[in-house]
Structure formats: C-alpha cells, structure tokens
Scaffold this motif. Sequence first.
Motif, PDB file in Angstrom:
ATOM      1  N   THR A   1       8.270   5.956  10.712  1.00 26.00           N
ATOM      2  CA  THR A   1       8.934   5.797   8.941  1.00 26.00           C
ATOM      3  C   THR A   1       9.982   5.365   9.274  1.00 26.00           C
ATOM      4  N   ARG A   2      10.617   4.756  10.110  1.00 27.56           N
ATOM      5  CA  ARG A   2      11.861   4.368  10.170  1.00 27.56           C
ATOM      6  C   ARG A   2      12.320   2.850  10.774  1.00 27.56           C
ATOM      7  N   LEU A   3      11.456   2.937  12.005  1.00 28.16           N
ATOM      8  CA  LEU A   3      11.308   1.494  12.982  1.00 28.16           C
ATOM      9  C   LEU A   3      10.409   0.914  12.256  1.00 28.16           C
ATOM     10  N   SER A   4      11.446  -0.713  12.514  1.00 30.90           N
ATOM     11  CA  SER A   4      10.298  -1.881  11.914  1.00 30.90           C
ATOM     12  C   SER A   4      10.467  -2.385  13.536  1.00 30.90           C
TER      13      SER A   4
ATOM     14  N   CYS B   1      17.974  19.258  10.868  1.00 32.59           N
ATOM     15  CA  CYS B   1      17.426  18.310  11.724  1.00 32.59           C
ATOM     16  C   CYS B   1      16.416  17.204  10.222  1.00 32.59           C
ATOM     17  N   VAL B   2      15.673  17.653   9.852  1.00 32.48           N
ATOM     18  CA  VAL B   2      14.998  17.446   8.354  1.00 32.48           C
ATOM     19  C   VAL B   2      15.300  17.672   6.967  1.00 32.48           C
ATOM     20  N   VAL B   3      14.309  17.308   6.052  1.00 32.69           N
ATOM     21  CA  VAL B   3      14.615  17.574   5.069  1.00 32.69           C
ATOM     22  C   VAL B   3      13.120  18.051   4.803  1.00 32.69           C
ATOM     23  N   LEU B   4      12.627  19.273   4.150  1.00 34.75           N
ATOM     24  CA  LEU B   4      11.185  19.123   3.684  1.00 34.75           C
ATOM     25  C   LEU B   4      10.804  18.274   2.536  1.00 34.75           C
ATOM     26  N   LEU B   5      10.254  18.477   1.880  1.00 31.59           N
ATOM     27  CA  LEU B   5       9.824  16.879   0.572  1.00 31.59           C
ATOM     28  C   LEU B   5       8.379  17.564   0.006  1.00 31.59           C
ATOM     29  N   ASP B   6       8.564  17.535  -0.502  1.00 26.45           N
ATOM     30  CA  ASP B   6       6.632  17.878  -1.752  1.00 26.45           C
ATOM     31  C   ASP B   6       6.587  17.007  -1.557  1.00 26.45           C
ATOM     32  N   ALA B   7       4.608  17.720  -1.285  1.00 27.77           N
ATOM     33  CA  ALA B   7       3.548  16.860  -1.256  1.00 27.77           C
ATOM     34  C   ALA B   7       3.894  15.664  -1.304  1.00 27.77           C
ATOM     35  N   THR B   8       4.113  15.162  -3.056  1.00 28.81           N
ATOM     36  CA  THR B   8       3.929  14.168  -3.277  1.00 28.81           C
ATOM     37  C   THR B   8       4.624  12.901  -2.656  1.00 28.81           C
ATOM     38  N   TRP B   9       5.050  12.875  -1.498  1.00 27.07           N
ATOM     39  CA  TRP B   9       6.254  12.517  -1.169  1.00 27.07           C
ATOM     40  C   TRP B   9       5.608  12.161   0.588  1.00 27.07           C
ATOM     41  N   TYR B  10       4.593  12.094   0.599  1.00 29.40           N
ATOM     42  CA  TYR B  10       3.701  11.968   1.421  1.00 29.40           C
ATOM     43  C   TYR B  10       3.033  10.983   1.508  1.00 29.40           C
ATOM     44  N   HIS B  11       3.055   9.840   3.025  1.00 29.79           N
ATOM     45  CA  HIS B  11       2.266   9.142   2.940  1.00 29.79           C
ATOM     46  C   HIS B  11       2.010   8.488   4.391  1.00 29.79           C
TER      47      HIS B  11
ATOM     48  N   ILE C   1      -6.048   4.793  17.611  1.00 27.70           N
ATOM     49  CA  ILE C   1      -5.144   5.989  17.346  1.00 27.70           C
ATOM     50  C   ILE C   1      -5.914   6.940  17.922  1.00 27.70           C
ATOM     51  N   PRO C   2      -6.043   8.301  18.123  1.00 25.35           N
ATOM     52  CA  PRO C   2      -6.934  10.061  17.863  1.00 25.35           C
ATOM     53  C   PRO C   2      -6.473  10.507  16.754  1.00 25.35           C
ATOM     54  N   HIS C   3      -7.193  10.766  15.947  1.00 23.52           N
ATOM     55  CA  HIS C   3      -8.049  11.424  14.830  1.00 23.52           C
ATOM     56  C   HIS C   3      -6.627  12.613  15.018  1.00 23.52           C
ATOM     57  N   LEU C   4      -6.042  13.098  15.944  1.00 22.10           N
ATOM     58  CA  LEU C   4      -4.431  14.579  15.917  1.00 22.10           C
ATOM     59  C   LEU C   4      -3.948  14.018  15.137  1.00 22.10           C
ATOM     60  N   ILE C   5      -3.299  12.625  15.249  1.00 22.08           N
ATOM     61  CA  ILE C   5      -2.352  11.680  14.414  1.00 22.08           C
ATOM     62  C   ILE C   5      -2.764  11.631  13.215  1.00 22.08           C
ATOM     63  N   PHE C   6      -4.004  11.092  12.759  1.00 22.34           N
ATOM     64  CA  PHE C   6      -4.302  11.211  11.628  1.00 22.34           C
ATOM     65  C   PHE C   6      -3.919  12.910  11.000  1.00 22.34           C
ATOM     66  N   ASP C   7      -3.957  13.501  11.136  1.00 25.49           N
ATOM     67  CA  ASP C   7      -3.794  15.131  11.034  1.00 25.49           C
ATOM     68  C   ASP C   7      -2.541  15.716  10.541  1.00 25.49           C
ATOM     69  N   LEU C   8      -1.516  15.265  10.882  1.00 31.99           N
ATOM     70  CA  LEU C   8      -0.740  15.775  11.474  1.00 31.99           C
ATOM     71  C   LEU C   8       0.921  14.940   9.837  1.00 31.99           C
ATOM     72  N   LYS C   9       0.161  16.119   8.848  1.00 32.21           N
ATOM     73  CA  LYS C   9       0.813  15.381   7.593  1.00 32.21           C
ATOM     74  C   LYS C   9       2.349  16.022   7.399  1.00 32.21           C
ATOM     75  N   ASN C  10       2.193  16.878   8.213  1.00 31.52           N
ATOM     76  CA  ASN C  10       3.756  17.572   8.584  1.00 31.52           C
ATOM     77  C   ASN C  10       4.637  16.385   8.866  1.00 31.52           C
TER      78      ASN C  10
ATOM     79  N   THR D   1       4.765  13.559   8.289  1.00 28.70           N
ATOM     80  CA  THR D   1       5.803  12.568   7.717  1.00 28.70           C
ATOM     81  C   THR D   1       5.847  12.317   6.062  1.00 28.70           C
ATOM     82  N   ALA D   2       5.927  13.674   5.702  1.00 31.29           N
ATOM     83  CA  ALA D   2       6.145  14.439   4.473  1.00 31.29           C
ATOM     84  C   ALA D   2       7.482  15.168   5.202  1.00 31.29           C
ATOM     85  N   ILE D   3       8.487  14.666   6.067  1.00 29.76           N
ATOM     86  CA  ILE D   3       9.649  15.495   5.939  1.00 29.76           C
ATOM     87  C   ILE D   3      10.783  14.011   5.579  1.00 29.76           C
TER      88      ILE D   3
END
Length: 333
Positions: free
Chosen positions: A156-159, A200-210, A306-315, A317-319
């Motif tokens: 989310t922060r590194l390019s 360490c993090v701030v939990l965000l509303d699901a609408t922020w999820y990418h 990318i294993p499917h697992l990594i796509f399912d980690l919604k939590n 990127t929703a922080i």
Amino acid sequence: MINDQVQKQQGGNASTNLQGQSIVINQGISYSDARDIALDVYKSNFLQLSHDAAELARTRAEELTDSFLTKLKETNETAIEQMKQPAMQAALYEAQKQYAKSGDEYMEYMLVDILVQRASTPERNTKQIVLDEALEVVSKLTNVQLNILSLNFGLTRLSKNSIINIDSLINYINNELLVFVNPNSDYHQSWFEHLAYSGCVVLLDATWYHDIPELLLGNYPALFQKGFDEKEFEEFVGKPISQFNTLLMHCFHAVNLYQFNLMNEKLLVDKANELGIENELTNKLKQYFNIRLMNKNEVKEWLPVIPHLIFDLKNLTAIGHSDLLLLFAGRSL
C-alpha cells in the motif's frame, strides 16, 4: 633566565589550544564507558528475580547491549555520545527489559535496529518519539503480526523504482512480498484488532478496502497496459504515431502492439512537457494511457504467480497507517 619556561602558542579559527606540562584529554565517552553505563542502568532498575532467572536475564541484557553498541560503532560511532543522555539510557533500558524477558532473537534484531536509529536521532522530534514508543510496542507483537505490517507496507505504501518490467515485478512479489505470507496461518480478525490496540494500524471501514490486484495496478500501471496498434493510437490522438516514438515501446503482453514506456501518467505528463508537447495533446496521451490499462480482474487473472491466499486477505489492506506501522514495516522489509 635559564630556568624560565616560556610557553607560546598560536591557533587558527575554530582550533582547540592546549598548554601545560601534563595534559590528559577526554573529549567523549568510549565504547567501554557506554557499555558500563548501559549495564549499570539495567542492574539498577530490573526486577529482582531468582538466581537462575536473574542470571539468564542479565546474559540477555548484555547480549543486546553488545549487539547494539557494536552496530552503532559500525554505522554511526559518534552517536555513542548519546549514552550520556537520560532519555537514551531509558530507551536502552526498555529494550534490555523486553529482550531479557523474551530472549526472542528476531525481537533482539528489531530492538537493536530501533536503538541504533534512536541513538542517531538526538533531537526531540516525531521520529524520536515514535522510536521510543516502538521499543515498548514491539514486544507486544508476534512475528506474524510484524509480517502483516511489512506486507501491508509493501503493497500500500511502497512503489519501487527497480520494478521496470514483468520479470522484476514477479521477482518482487516472490522474494519481497510472499516471504511475509504464511500459507499455513489462519489470519484471525483478532490479530488485526490487536494491531489496532497496539497503535500500529487504524482499522478502516470496508469502503476503504482496495484488493491487491488494484494496489499493484495503482503502483505499477505501465506493467498492466493492454497495448494498442498504430491505427488505434492515431485515431484517438489525431497525430502520426511516429511523432511519439520517444514515449512508446513494444507492449509487455503483446509484442505486435505498442504501449507507453513511462510507469505512470505523472511521469508521462512530465516527459511530454519536457518534449514540448502542447497541453491539449498531453491530456489526450494521458487519457489514452488510462484507457489502455487492464482492470483489476484482468490483473488478477494475469498474475497466477500470487497464491489465492494473498487475494483473500481483505483485512490486510483495509487498515490505515500510523507512524508505528511505517517504522516496523520499514525495519522489517
């Protein structure tokens, strides 16, 4: 007279003049002095434990102290002077205390790295405050949670400027992202809640999820261009494609097609301005850059690496991000 001792000296600007028959110079503390200070602080403050536990705790405190001072001497030797400061002694004691209790080698690595940064930050600023806080918080996190922070930061922060083609992207995913994913772990909601509790993090509303394909698309859009042929380009832009050779290359995904050779639209606009391309035409190029991008579903289909697992980690990127997240992730990556 014969026995007179005439002493005369001259010195330039910013010089230090010394005069006398016997001179002892002490302009700072030594490595040994710093070690003695560190261990004295520990012995004066740590809990009174049973003999065996006390001996083990003391050994661990010495290990951490030696690791810290050795690394500090290698990276920023002048910062050893900070050991005279009460705040630095308190920071070191906090690290000694945490490692003495756990004995975890990875935690020692993290604590030493934070201490070196702390000693190299003498001014009281946000970074120093965050470093002090991190010394307390790191002991509250598991290695899995630290990996979550690192993975979140990387997505989310590194390019990375080193990612310039498909091979470098896949290498980054395999060697710098997936190393933080444990396919055997069940990522519990409580882990993320604890990260939030620890600051360490701030939990965000699901609408922020990418989701992750969308994040990769946002960071490295040029790698996900579908390409275009000469006719399509000229119909949209209204100019011969030969006028834009400096901005184009063969498409990563279809060798018979073209794509833009700049990683994102900002770089494309900057390059167009540098070449003196008029604003109206530059805007058309920017629009076409975005029109020819894959959507997130196409990115997901294209990235079987990318294993499917990594796509399912919604939590994952929703922080949101606190300074502690950036600190821990930066240290772990």
